[in-house]
Write a protein that holds these residues in place. Structure first.
Motif, PDB file in Angstrom:
ATOM      1  N   ALA A 144       0.905  -1.324  -0.010  1.00  0.00           N
ATOM      2  CA  ALA A 144       0.023  -0.066  -0.021  1.00  0.00           C
ATOM      3  C   ALA A 144       0.818   1.349   0.047  1.00  0.00           C
ATOM      4  N   LEU A 145       1.942   1.213   0.691  1.00  0.00           N
ATOM      5  CA  LEU A 145       3.039   2.373   0.765  1.00  0.00           C
ATOM      6  C   LEU A 145       3.682   2.451  -0.527  1.00  0.00           C
ATOM      7  N   LYS A 146       3.750   1.584  -1.477  1.00  0.00           N
ATOM      8  CA  LYS A 146       4.554   1.615  -2.450  1.00  0.00           C
ATOM      9  C   LYS A 146       3.601   2.271  -3.376  1.00  0.00           C
ATOM     10  N   GLU A 147       2.253   2.159  -3.400  1.00  0.00           N
ATOM     11  CA  GLU A 147       1.444   2.675  -4.221  1.00  0.00           C
ATOM     12  C   GLU A 147       1.273   4.254  -3.915  1.00  0.00           C
ATOM     13  N   ALA A 148       0.929   4.411  -2.566  1.00  0.00           N
ATOM     14  CA  ALA A 148       0.859   5.794  -1.902  1.00  0.00           C
ATOM     15  C   ALA A 148       1.911   6.699  -2.011  1.00  0.00           C
ATOM     16  N   GLY A 149       3.293   6.234  -1.981  1.00  0.00           N
ATOM     17  CA  GLY A 149       4.366   6.905  -2.027  1.00  0.00           C
ATOM     18  C   GLY A 149       4.645   7.922  -0.716  1.00  0.00           C
ATOM     19  N   ALA A 150       4.938   9.274  -1.257  1.00  0.00           N
ATOM     20  CA  ALA A 150       5.389  10.101  -0.129  1.00  0.00           C
ATOM     21  C   ALA A 150       3.943  10.785   0.267  1.00  0.00           C
ATOM     22  N   ALA A 152       1.424   9.189   1.714  1.00  0.00           N
ATOM     23  CA  ALA A 152       0.998   8.442   2.817  1.00  0.00           C
ATOM     24  C   ALA A 152       1.621   9.142   4.308  1.00  0.00           C
ATOM     25  N   ARG A 153       0.397   9.193   4.906  1.00  0.00           N
ATOM     26  CA  ARG A 153       0.721   9.888   6.160  1.00  0.00           C
ATOM     27  C   ARG A 153       0.111   8.899   7.364  1.00  0.00           C
ATOM     28  N   ARG A 154      -1.079   8.011   7.229  1.00  0.00           N
ATOM     29  CA  ARG A 154      -1.123   6.949   8.240  1.00  0.00           C
ATOM     30  C   ARG A 154      -1.504   5.823   7.181  1.00  0.00           C
ATOM     31  N   ILE A 155      -1.310   4.681   8.244  1.00  0.00           N
ATOM     32  CA  ILE A 155      -1.685   3.365   7.443  1.00  0.00           C
ATOM     33  C   ILE A 155      -2.426   2.358   8.402  1.00  0.00           C
ATOM     34  N   ASP A 156      -3.630   2.014   8.291  1.00  0.00           N
ATOM     35  CA  ASP A 156      -4.261   0.981   9.109  1.00  0.00           C
ATOM     36  C   ASP A 156      -4.289  -0.370   8.523  1.00  0.00           C
ATOM     37  N   VAL A 298      -5.416  -6.756   5.431  1.00  0.00           N
ATOM     38  CA  VAL A 298      -5.985  -5.446   4.839  1.00  0.00           C
ATOM     39  C   VAL A 298      -5.118  -4.340   5.192  1.00  0.00           C
ATOM     40  N   ALA A 299      -4.809  -3.452   3.957  1.00  0.00           N
ATOM     41  CA  ALA A 299      -4.040  -2.240   4.369  1.00  0.00           C
ATOM     42  C   ALA A 299      -4.470  -1.111   3.717  1.00  0.00           C
ATOM     43  N   TYR A 300      -4.856  -0.048   4.334  1.00  0.00           N
ATOM     44  CA  TYR A 300      -5.506   0.974   3.769  1.00  0.00           C
ATOM     45  C   TYR A 300      -4.319   2.302   4.307  1.00  0.00           C
ATOM     46  N   ALA A 301      -3.915   3.021   3.160  1.00  0.00           N
ATOM     47  CA  ALA A 301      -2.946   4.277   3.508  1.00  0.00           C
ATOM     48  C   ALA A 301      -3.649   5.518   3.163  1.00  0.00           C
ATOM     49  N   TYR A 302      -3.521   6.490   3.861  1.00  0.00           N
ATOM     50  CA  TYR A 302      -4.397   7.727   3.981  1.00  0.00           C
ATOM     51  C   TYR A 302      -3.438   9.003   3.731  1.00  0.00           C
ATOM     52  N   ASP A 303      -3.785  10.065   3.009  1.00  0.00           N
ATOM     53  CA  ASP A 303      -2.882  11.085   3.032  1.00  0.00           C
ATOM     54  C   ASP A 303      -2.908  12.240   3.945  1.00  0.00           C
ATOM     55  N   ALA A 305      -4.854  14.744   4.185  1.00  0.00           N
ATOM     56  CA  ALA A 305      -6.185  15.281   4.467  1.00  0.00           C
ATOM     57  C   ALA A 305      -7.163  13.974   4.760  1.00  0.00           C
ATOM     58  N   ASP A 306      -6.443  13.025   5.421  1.00  0.00           N
ATOM     59  CA  ASP A 306      -7.307  11.552   5.722  1.00  0.00           C
ATOM     60  C   ASP A 306      -8.065  11.010   4.676  1.00  0.00           C
ATOM     61  N   GLN A 307      -7.464  11.244   3.266  1.00  0.00           N
ATOM     62  CA  GLN A 307      -8.282  10.646   2.081  1.00  0.00           C
ATOM     63  C   GLN A 307      -7.540   9.362   2.011  1.00  0.00           C
ATOM     64  N   LEU A 308      -8.305   8.418   1.514  1.00  0.00           N
ATOM     65  CA  LEU A 308      -7.874   6.929   1.276  1.00  0.00           C
ATOM     66  C   LEU A 308      -6.788   7.042   0.246  1.00  0.00           C
ATOM     67  N   VAL A 309      -5.711   6.627  -0.109  1.00  0.00           N
ATOM     68  CA  VAL A 309      -4.838   7.015  -1.180  1.00  0.00           C
ATOM     69  C   VAL A 309      -4.572   5.572  -1.824  1.00  0.00           C
ATOM     70  N   SER A 310      -4.688   4.439  -0.806  1.00  0.00           N
ATOM     71  CA  SER A 310      -4.435   3.116  -1.598  1.00  0.00           C
ATOM     72  C   SER A 310      -4.907   2.097  -0.653  1.00  0.00           C
ATOM     73  N   GLU A 311      -5.226   0.695  -1.358  1.00  0.00           N
ATOM     74  CA  GLU A 311      -5.810  -0.201  -0.523  1.00  0.00           C
ATOM     75  C   GLU A 311      -5.204  -1.527  -1.117  1.00  0.00           C
ATOM     76  N   VAL A 312      -4.847  -2.472  -0.028  1.00  0.00           N
ATOM     77  CA  VAL A 312      -4.210  -3.463  -0.514  1.00  0.00           C
ATOM     78  C   VAL A 312      -4.844  -4.847   0.262  1.00  0.00           C
TER      79      VAL A 312
END
Ligand SMILES: NC(=O)c1ccc[n+]([C@@H]2O[C@H](COP(=O)([O-])OP(=O)(O)OC[C@H]3O[C@@H](n4cnc5c(N)ncnc54)[C@H](OP(=O)(O)O)[C@@H]3O)[C@@H](O)[C@H]2O)c1
Length: 375
Positions: A144-150, A152-156, A298-303, A305-312
């Motif tokens: 998920a971080l590979k897709e979100a790149g820089a 990403a601020r939060r990952i659940d 499941v991994a969700y990465a957020y930016d 602004a707390d917007q979902l940017v990637s999901e694996v």
């Protein structure tokens, strides 16, 4: 000459699954444990021809004597909060790479903060929690971080049992470890650093196979390892979704317990009583129950602004079979010189994302395509 793989705890439920996985890979591990009779029985069940050796955590030199420089020690002797230190120190002292099956947050924290720097000086890799807890979340999180790149601020990250439910429940060793570690504080990665946090401080929902499931926060190796991959990451949360409708009650219970354990003397009394009542070495889910079970990660990465940017999403086999397979695969890789660093390593630091992803896929732990994801 390549080192040996030494399996300490080979007589336990997870130890024997690991031994079976090693033998299936064509390895000849040295089987170690405290009971010569049980070791002989395991060696026989595995077809004979494997060496055995006696060692006991109550006698730390006996573990050190199992090891030579260049060996790989795999330990499944838990609860690690109680018994783990002797094996970790023996590996560092011997110059042997180290893998363990812990899922216990207090022990993991010691590996990353206390044993890791010593392991780095000794030039060995320490791969703690190299099982169902917490390799799949590291893999899902790294993808998920590979897709979100820089961004990403939060990952659940969430862990769930699917297919045949919990696959026949927990092993006696898992129950003993849960009880042994519950009186110690857990942790989270918050504000860009590790902070003490009780297990269950947070609950969140995940969409899993058409249902909204609650999951409870826990400390995993993801908190230490994922921020190494993406330095902008300010928050890492890991959640266990195994408790179904009991999740909210468990959250209340963990809040109550952390208040009670803060009272001087209570923790020690609890630990002394619990270790007499809840014991390991009582087996675990039989093969038929494991065969019907599946896992979802499941991994969700957020930016920012707390917007979902990637999901694996990863699908995998039941947790116990996966733990045995992962420990066997990781031990073989470490023995074959594939580790990419020393000290306390997360699964991605240890092998790189591509090698880890391919290795996991070969064990049945695979990313689902967007089309295959049922939320
Ligand atoms: N990360 C994960 O996803 C995951 C998955 C599975 C298990 N685990 C963890 O792995 C650990 C083992 O679980 P399990 O189900 O295999 O438990 P288990 O069946 O109770 O096995 C424990 C092993 O530790 C050995 N042991 C206990 N005290 C010892 C001592 N003083 N000296 C030497 N050996 C000793 C036992 O030997 P005897 O046979 O002689 O009693 C047995 O081999 C637990 O901490 C569990 O939580 C984690």
């Amino acid at each position: 000459m390549a080192g040996r793989i030494v399996l300490f705890g080979a007589t336990g439920y997870t130890g024997e699954l690991t031994a079976e996985a090693l033998v299936r890979r064509g390895e000849k591990p040295l089987l170690a444990g405290r009971s010569p009779q049980k070791l002989a029985a395991v060696a026989q069940r595995l077809g004979g021809g494997l060496e055995t050796a006696t060692a006991d955590v109550a006698d730390p030199p006996s573990i050190r004597n199992l090891l030579e420089r260049g060996d790989v020690l795999v330990t499944t002797v838990g609860p690690f909060t109680r018994w783990g230190e002797a094996a970790a120190r023996a590996a560092i002292d011997a110059g042997a790479h180290y893998l363990d099956s812990t899922g216990e947050a207090p022990f993991l924290r010691r590996v990353f903060q206390e044993f890791g720097p010593e392991a780095e000086k000794a030039g060995i890799g320490m791969l703690s929690a190299f099982g169902n807890d917490w390799v799949p979340g590291n893999l899902a999180g790294a993808l998920a971080l590979k897709e979100a790149g820089a961004r990403a601020r939060r990952i659940d990250i969430g862990y769930f049992a699917t297919g045949g439910g919990a696959g026949g429940g927990m092993s006696a060793g898992t129950r003993a470890s849960a009880v042994a570690s519950i009186s110690e504080p857990s942790f989270a990665w918050c504000g860009g650093r590790i902070v003490a946090e009780r297990m269950g401080r947070k609950v969140r929902k995940f969409g899993i196979e058409g249902r909204e499931l609650d999951a409870l926060s826990v400390g995993g190796s993801e908190h230490f390892a994922l921020p190494r991959l993406e330095t902008n990451l300010l928050e890492v949360n890991v959640y266990l979704g195994w408790f179904g409708k009991a999740t909210r009650s468990l959250q209340l219970a963990t809040a109550g317990m952390s208040a009670v354990f803060a009272v001087p003397g209570v923790k020690q009394l609890f630990e002394a009583g619990a270790s007499r009542v809840v014991k390991g070495s009582g087996g675990g889910p039989p093969a038929e129950a494991r065969a019907g079970a599946r896992s979802m990660f499941v991994a969700y990465a957020y930016d920012v602004a707390d917007q979902l940017v990637s999901e694996v999403r990863l699908d995998g086999p039941d947790g116990y079979s996966l733990t045995g397979e992962l420990l066997a695969w990781g031990a073989e890789q470490a023995r074959d010189g594939k580790l990419r660093g020393s000290g306390a390593l997360g699964p991605v630091d240890a092998f790189g994302l591509d090698r880890l992803q391919k290795g996991c896929a070969s064990l049945g732990l695979r990313a689902l395509s967007a089309a295959d994801r049922i939320r």
